[in-house]
Write a protein that holds these residues in place. Structure first.
Motif, PDB file in Angstrom:
ATOM      1  N   PHE A 159       0.595  -2.287   8.162  1.00 32.11           N
ATOM      2  CA  PHE A 159       0.643  -1.006   7.470  1.00 32.11           C
ATOM      3  C   PHE A 159       2.053  -0.748   6.923  1.00 32.11           C
ATOM      4  CE2 PHE A 159      -3.104  -0.772   9.980  1.00 32.11           C
ATOM      5  CZ  PHE A 159      -3.950   0.147   9.377  1.00 32.11           C
ATOM      6  N   LYS A 160       2.113  -0.541   5.630  1.00 31.56           N
ATOM      7  CA  LYS A 160       3.379  -0.315   4.942  1.00 31.56           C
ATOM      8  C   LYS A 160       3.761   1.169   5.048  1.00 31.56           C
ATOM      9  CE  LYS A 160       5.762  -1.374   0.592  1.00 31.56           C
ATOM     10  NZ  LYS A 160       6.758  -2.228   1.280  1.00 31.56           N
ATOM     11  N   THR A 161       5.015   1.427   5.373  1.00 35.96           N
ATOM     12  CA  THR A 161       5.479   2.798   5.556  1.00 35.96           C
ATOM     13  C   THR A 161       5.722   3.450   4.199  1.00 35.96           C
ATOM     14  OG1 THR A 161       6.521   2.157   7.649  1.00 35.96           O
ATOM     15  CG2 THR A 161       7.221   4.244   6.652  1.00 35.96           C
ATOM     16  N   ALA A 162       5.060   4.604   3.986  1.00 37.61           N
ATOM     17  CA  ALA A 162       5.147   5.306   2.701  1.00 37.61           C
ATOM     18  C   ALA A 162       6.050   6.526   2.774  1.00 37.61           C
ATOM     19  CB  ALA A 162       3.757   5.733   2.236  1.00 37.61           C
ATOM     20  N   GLN A 163       5.982   7.270   3.853  1.00 34.08           N
ATOM     21  CA  GLN A 163       6.778   8.494   3.970  1.00 34.08           C
ATOM     22  C   GLN A 163       6.728   9.014   5.396  1.00 34.08           C
ATOM     23  OE1 GLN A 163       5.191  11.658   4.672  1.00 34.08           O
ATOM     24  NE2 GLN A 163       3.348  11.799   3.424  1.00 34.08           N
ATOM     25  N   ASN A 209      -2.602   0.856   4.966  1.00 38.89           N
ATOM     26  CA  ASN A 209      -3.043  -0.527   5.147  1.00 38.89           C
ATOM     27  C   ASN A 209      -2.779  -1.322   3.871  1.00 38.89           C
ATOM     28  OD1 ASN A 209      -4.520  -2.919   5.691  1.00 38.89           O
ATOM     29  ND2 ASN A 209      -5.886  -1.793   7.055  1.00 38.89           N
ATOM     30  N   GLU A 210      -1.987  -2.381   3.985  1.00 37.35           N
ATOM     31  CA  GLU A 210      -1.564  -3.132   2.805  1.00 37.35           C
ATOM     32  C   GLU A 210      -2.731  -3.731   2.030  1.00 37.35           C
ATOM     33  OE1 GLU A 210       2.991  -4.579   3.693  1.00 37.35           O
ATOM     34  OE2 GLU A 210       1.351  -5.985   4.064  1.00 37.35           O
ATOM     35  N   LYS A 211      -3.855  -3.958   2.680  1.00 38.62           N
ATOM     36  CA  LYS A 211      -4.981  -4.580   1.980  1.00 38.62           C
ATOM     37  C   LYS A 211      -5.562  -3.671   0.907  1.00 38.62           C
ATOM     38  CE  LYS A 211      -8.813  -3.323   5.110  1.00 38.62           C
ATOM     39  NZ  LYS A 211      -9.846  -3.856   6.026  1.00 38.62           N
ATOM     40  N   TYR A 212      -5.211  -2.360   0.956  1.00 37.78           N
ATOM     41  CA  TYR A 212      -5.725  -1.426  -0.047  1.00 37.78           C
ATOM     42  C   TYR A 212      -4.747  -1.189  -1.200  1.00 37.78           C
ATOM     43  CZ  TYR A 212      -9.359  -0.486   3.397  1.00 37.78           C
ATOM     44  OH  TYR A 212     -10.396  -0.613   4.285  1.00 37.78           O
ATOM     45  N   GLY A 213      -3.578  -1.803  -1.138  1.00 44.90           N
ATOM     46  CA  GLY A 213      -2.685  -1.799  -2.291  1.00 44.90           C
ATOM     47  C   GLY A 213      -1.728  -0.640  -2.413  1.00 44.90           C
ATOM     48  N   ASN A 214      -2.185   0.589  -2.187  1.00 44.05           N
ATOM     49  CA  ASN A 214      -1.318   1.758  -2.292  1.00 44.05           C
ATOM     50  C   ASN A 214      -1.868   2.871  -1.407  1.00 44.05           C
ATOM     51  OD1 ASN A 214      -3.187   3.504  -3.978  1.00 44.05           O
ATOM     52  ND2 ASN A 214      -2.915   1.766  -5.366  1.00 44.05           N
ATOM     53  N   ILE A 215      -1.054   3.899  -1.188  1.00 46.98           N
ATOM     54  CA  ILE A 215      -1.447   4.944  -0.250  1.00 46.98           C
ATOM     55  C   ILE A 215      -2.588   5.798  -0.782  1.00 46.98           C
ATOM     56  CG2 ILE A 215       0.325   6.562  -1.064  1.00 46.98           C
ATOM     57  CD1 ILE A 215       0.571   7.490   1.884  1.00 46.98           C
ATOM     58  N   SER A 216      -2.637   6.024  -2.099  1.00 48.96           N
ATOM     59  CA  SER A 216      -3.707   6.852  -2.667  1.00 48.96           C
ATOM     60  C   SER A 216      -5.069   6.203  -2.455  1.00 48.96           C
ATOM     61  CB  SER A 216      -3.462   7.079  -4.155  1.00 48.96           C
ATOM     62  OG  SER A 216      -2.261   7.797  -4.356  1.00 48.96           O
ATOM     63  N   ASN A 217      -5.145   4.907  -2.650  1.00 48.24           N
ATOM     64  CA  ASN A 217      -6.392   4.190  -2.442  1.00 48.24           C
ATOM     65  C   ASN A 217      -6.737   4.124  -0.954  1.00 48.24           C
ATOM     66  OD1 ASN A 217      -8.669   2.619  -3.204  1.00 48.24           O
ATOM     67  ND2 ASN A 217      -7.551   0.736  -2.736  1.00 48.24           N
ATOM     68  N   ASP A 255      -9.774   2.704   8.584  1.00 48.81           N
ATOM     69  CA  ASP A 255      -8.580   1.873   8.703  1.00 48.81           C
ATOM     70  C   ASP A 255      -7.650   1.992   7.505  1.00 48.81           C
ATOM     71  OD1 ASP A 255     -10.036   0.581   6.747  1.00 48.81           O
ATOM     72  OD2 ASP A 255      -9.773  -1.429   7.582  1.00 48.81           O
ATOM     73  N   GLY A 256      -7.750   3.065   6.737  1.00 48.58           N
ATOM     74  CA  GLY A 256      -6.903   3.211   5.555  1.00 48.58           C
ATOM     75  C   GLY A 256      -5.462   3.535   5.883  1.00 48.58           C
ATOM     76  N   LEU A 257      -5.271   4.463   6.816  1.00 51.52           N
ATOM     77  CA  LEU A 257      -3.930   4.936   7.157  1.00 51.52           C
ATOM     78  C   LEU A 257      -3.678   4.786   8.653  1.00 51.52           C
ATOM     79  CD1 LEU A 257      -3.845   8.303   5.133  1.00 51.52           C
ATOM     80  CD2 LEU A 257      -2.995   6.063   4.402  1.00 51.52           C
ATOM     81  N   ALA A 258      -2.421   4.575   8.997  1.00 51.07           N
ATOM     82  CA  ALA A 258      -1.970   4.613  10.391  1.00 51.07           C
ATOM     83  C   ALA A 258      -0.808   5.600  10.441  1.00 51.07           C
ATOM     84  CB  ALA A 258      -1.534   3.232  10.874  1.00 51.07           C
ATOM     85  N   VAL A 259      -1.005   6.710  11.116  1.00 47.83           N
ATOM     86  CA  VAL A 259       0.047   7.724  11.222  1.00 47.83           C
ATOM     87  C   VAL A 259       0.579   7.723  12.646  1.00 47.83           C
ATOM     88  CG1 VAL A 259       0.678  10.142  10.928  1.00 47.83           C
ATOM     89  CG2 VAL A 259      -1.043   9.112   9.423  1.00 47.83           C
TER      90      VAL A 259
END
Length: 319
Positions: free
Chosen positions: A107-111, A143-151, A158-162
């Motif tokens: 999971f890539k950190t966005a903010q 999740n990096e497999k979805y490309g960006n945070i909006s998607n 499994d879209g986001l990990a907070v």
């Protein structure tokens, strides 16, 4: 036009309208109107929640979460922003991510952003056995497999990990927070932002504290603000981080409007806890049983009917 293209346009417009719609914590379009304005906010896997006593959680053997790229400020670009709902730090560039700890991917950190109250008595979104904390930090990763945070935010499960971290009021300043707090005066009103330099993300977390332990709690939930998508794997850490009353006041001095208007301070930006609705809460650490509990378990074992030996394996799956 093909049906698939019409569906894509509809979904894009729908998500955009949700993001653009107005919402607040109090007053018109406040918390109790969210389910009407944003239907996802009325669903059954909402966040935050009240964590019960650790004895009432389910143990699951999960390794510590791994933090990558957090400790080298030269490798990432940060932007500090007051968006009228919170003060947020966007990770504009850099290879900063988390993995492990039972998370379903990298999971890539966005903010990251904060929630706080008007006093030191409450302010956290998650609570523990009914107990509030004065502030809570959320580190938002996709999740990096979805490309960006909006998607990723629209993907259930499994879209986001907070990652959530509680603060408690200390008699002394938290010097790791100082580089960030010193810049809060530069974003006093909604819409103000600036590039943030000299802030070490790793030092903002308890992973470098002398008394740090990797204990955390895990459950499946949602974003705590509209549109409340139920796409979050929540991890809330047991360690509490210190913040002084003077430092907390710096957050409470921020304004929620585009101009400095009287007492329109940015405070109490937390959602009340939501029903658990039979969700399972996991912990990644074992707890010692009392003598009474051990005796009770032995009695239950002795009274249980004997059967032919067989292997019984139960897997605890974490969304």
């Amino acid at each position: 036009m093909a049906t698939a293209e019409w569906i894509l346009i509809f979904v894009s417009v729908y998500v955009f309208s949700l993001d653009a719609a107005e919402w607040h914590y109090a007053g018109d379009h406040g918390i109790y109107e969210w389910p009407q304005d944003f239907p996802h906010c009325g669903e059954v896997r909402q966040s935050p929640i009240d964590f019960p006593k650790v004895e009432d959680m389910t143990y699951s053997k999960m390794t510590p979460i791994e933090f990558h790229g957090f400790d080298d400020p030269s490798k990432y670009l940060l932007k500090l922003e007051n968006n009228g709902h919170t003060v947020k730090v966007n990770v504009e560039s850099g290879d900063v991510y988390v993995e492990g700890g039972g998370l379903p991917g990298r999971f890539k950190t966005a903010q990251f952003h904060f929630h706080w109250g008007h006093s030191g008595d409450e302010g956290s979104e998650h609570t523990f056995n009914g107990h509030n904390f004065p502030m809570e930090l959320h580190v938002v990763n996709y999740n990096e497999k979805y490309g960006n945070i909006s998607n990723a935010a629209t993907k259930g499960g499994d879209g986001l990990a907070v990652l959530g971290f509680w603060y408690q009021v200390s008699d002394h300043d938290n010097y790791a927070l100082a580089p960030l707090i010193n810049e809060l005066g530069q974003v006093p009103v909604k819409g103000s932002k600036l590039n943030l330099t000299g802030v070490n993300l790793g030092l903002l977390l308890p992973i470098h504290m002398d008394e740090y332990n990797p204990h955390f709690y895990r459950y499946s939930g949602s974003l705590t603000t509209p549109p409340c998508f139920q796409s979050v794997v929540w991890t809330v850490f047991d360690n509490k981080m210190p913040i002084s009353s003077a430092q907390l006041q710096m957050f409470q001095n921020l304004h929620e409007d585009k101009e400095l208007q009287g007492d329109h301070f940015l405070v109490d930006n937390f959602r009340p806890t939501q029903p658990l609705n039979d969700r399972i809460i996991y912990r990644n650490f074992e707890v010692a049983t009392t003598g009474h509990e051990q005796q009770q378990q032995q009695q239950e074992h002795q009274q249980a009917p004997r059967r032919k030996a067989k292997v019984n394996v139960r897997l605890h799956l974490v969304d």
